[in-house]
Design a protein around this motif. Structure first.
Motif, PDB file in Angstrom:
ATOM      1  N   THR A 158     118.030  56.534  70.319  1.00 30.87           N
ATOM      2  CA  THR A 158     117.030  55.502  70.048  1.00 30.87           C
ATOM      3  C   THR A 158     115.842  55.620  70.995  1.00 30.87           C
ATOM      4  OG1 THR A 158     118.772  54.024  69.288  1.00 30.87           O
ATOM      5  CG2 THR A 158     116.692  53.006  69.877  1.00 30.87           C
ATOM      6  N   THR A 159     116.126  55.824  72.270  1.00 30.44           N
ATOM      7  CA  THR A 159     115.057  55.970  73.258  1.00 30.44           C
ATOM      8  C   THR A 159     114.195  57.195  72.955  1.00 30.44           C
ATOM      9  OG1 THR A 159     116.409  54.896  74.945  1.00 30.44           O
ATOM     10  CG2 THR A 159     114.568  56.255  75.727  1.00 30.44           C
ATOM     11  N   GLY A 160     114.835  58.309  72.649  1.00 29.46           N
ATOM     12  CA  GLY A 160     114.092  59.524  72.316  1.00 29.46           C
ATOM     13  C   GLY A 160     113.265  59.364  71.059  1.00 29.46           C
ATOM     14  N   PHE A 161     113.837  58.704  70.066  1.00 29.84           N
ATOM     15  CA  PHE A 161     113.105  58.477  68.817  1.00 29.84           C
ATOM     16  C   PHE A 161     111.875  57.622  69.065  1.00 29.84           C
ATOM     17  CE2 PHE A 161     112.046  56.519  64.820  1.00 29.84           C
ATOM     18  CZ  PHE A 161     112.204  57.551  63.907  1.00 29.84           C
ATOM     19  N   LYS A 162     112.038  56.545  69.836  1.00 30.24           N
ATOM     20  CA  LYS A 162     110.907  55.663  70.142  1.00 30.24           C
ATOM     21  C   LYS A 162     109.830  56.404  70.921  1.00 30.24           C
ATOM     22  CE  LYS A 162     113.414  51.282  70.125  1.00 30.24           C
ATOM     23  NZ  LYS A 162     113.902  50.162  70.954  1.00 30.24           N
ATOM     24  N   LEU A 163     110.251  57.236  71.863  1.00 38.55           N
ATOM     25  CA  LEU A 163     109.278  58.021  72.634  1.00 38.55           C
ATOM     26  C   LEU A 163     108.517  58.972  71.716  1.00 38.55           C
ATOM     27  CD1 LEU A 163     107.992  58.937  75.290  1.00 38.55           C
ATOM     28  CD2 LEU A 163     109.941  60.469  75.594  1.00 38.55           C
ATOM     29  N   GLY A 164     109.246  59.652  70.837  1.00 40.77           N
ATOM     30  CA  GLY A 164     108.595  60.563  69.892  1.00 40.77           C
ATOM     31  C   GLY A 164     107.630  59.840  68.973  1.00 40.77           C
ATOM     32  N   ALA A 165     108.032  58.672  68.474  1.00 40.55           N
ATOM     33  CA  ALA A 165     107.156  57.889  67.604  1.00 40.55           C
ATOM     34  C   ALA A 165     105.914  57.435  68.354  1.00 40.55           C
ATOM     35  CB  ALA A 165     107.915  56.693  67.033  1.00 40.55           C
ATOM     36  N   THR A 166     106.099  57.009  69.602  1.00 38.11           N
ATOM     37  CA  THR A 166     104.961  56.589  70.415  1.00 38.11           C
ATOM     38  C   THR A 166     103.995  57.748  70.637  1.00 38.11           C
ATOM     39  OG1 THR A 166     106.319  54.921  71.520  1.00 38.11           O
ATOM     40  CG2 THR A 166     104.279  55.560  72.629  1.00 38.11           C
ATOM     41  N   LEU A 167     104.529  58.917  70.912  1.00 35.67           N
ATOM     42  CA  LEU A 167     103.675  60.107  71.085  1.00 35.67           C
ATOM     43  C   LEU A 167     102.897  60.407  69.812  1.00 35.67           C
ATOM     44  CD1 LEU A 167     106.087  62.444  73.068  1.00 35.67           C
ATOM     45  CD2 LEU A 167     103.933  61.481  73.907  1.00 35.67           C
ATOM     46  N   MET A 168     103.553  60.311  68.667  1.00 40.10           N
ATOM     47  CA  MET A 168     102.874  60.590  67.395  1.00 40.10           C
ATOM     48  C   MET A 168     101.769  59.560  67.136  1.00 40.10           C
ATOM     49  SD  MET A 168     104.015  63.394  66.391  1.00 40.10           S
ATOM     50  CE  MET A 168     103.069  63.396  64.885  1.00 40.10           C
ATOM     51  N   ILE A 169     102.031  58.299  67.464  1.00 48.09           N
ATOM     52  CA  ILE A 169     100.995  57.268  67.286  1.00 48.09           C
ATOM     53  C   ILE A 169      99.788  57.593  68.152  1.00 48.09           C
ATOM     54  CG2 ILE A 169     100.436  54.840  67.783  1.00 48.09           C
ATOM     55  CD1 ILE A 169     103.367  54.212  66.905  1.00 48.09           C
TER      56      ILE A 169
END
Length: 98
Positions: free
Chosen positions: A72-83
């Motif tokens: 979950t943490t990695g997914f959120k970090l990846g999504a934040t980077l993409m945003i």
């Protein structure tokens, strides 16, 4: 062909099943654990071994929770980077202390 969200929804994409199971090191360690448990099963009384198994089950439950949290943490970090990338926003550059 399904997109990623549909694959997740229908259970065709199960990230925790693809974590380390293909690693040769993972398989070797898993074999060592199995051998060790078999050794202790022969060495301990049945009741004592059942307690050891209960302890290892608790450890695996904690490990599953930790893996889910890491995902979950990695997914959120990846999504934040993409945003940030897609919106053109760049994060502030950390200042060095002098």
């Amino acid at each position: 062909m399904q997109n990623v969200l549909e694959s997740l929804y229908y259970g065709d994409l199960v990230p925790h099943e693809q974590s380390a199971s293909h690693s040769p090191e993972y398989r070797l360690l898993n074999e060592q654990i199995t051998k060790s448990l078999n050794h202790w099963k022969k060495k301990l009384a049945e009741e004592d071994f059942n307690e050891l198994e209960a302890l290892t089950d608790l450890y695996y439950q904690v490990q599953e929770i930790d893996m889910a949290s890491s995902f979950t943490t990695g997914f959120k970090l990846g999504a934040t980077l993409m945003i940030e990338v897609l919106s053109g926003m760049s994060p502030p550059v950390p200042q060095q202390d002098t």
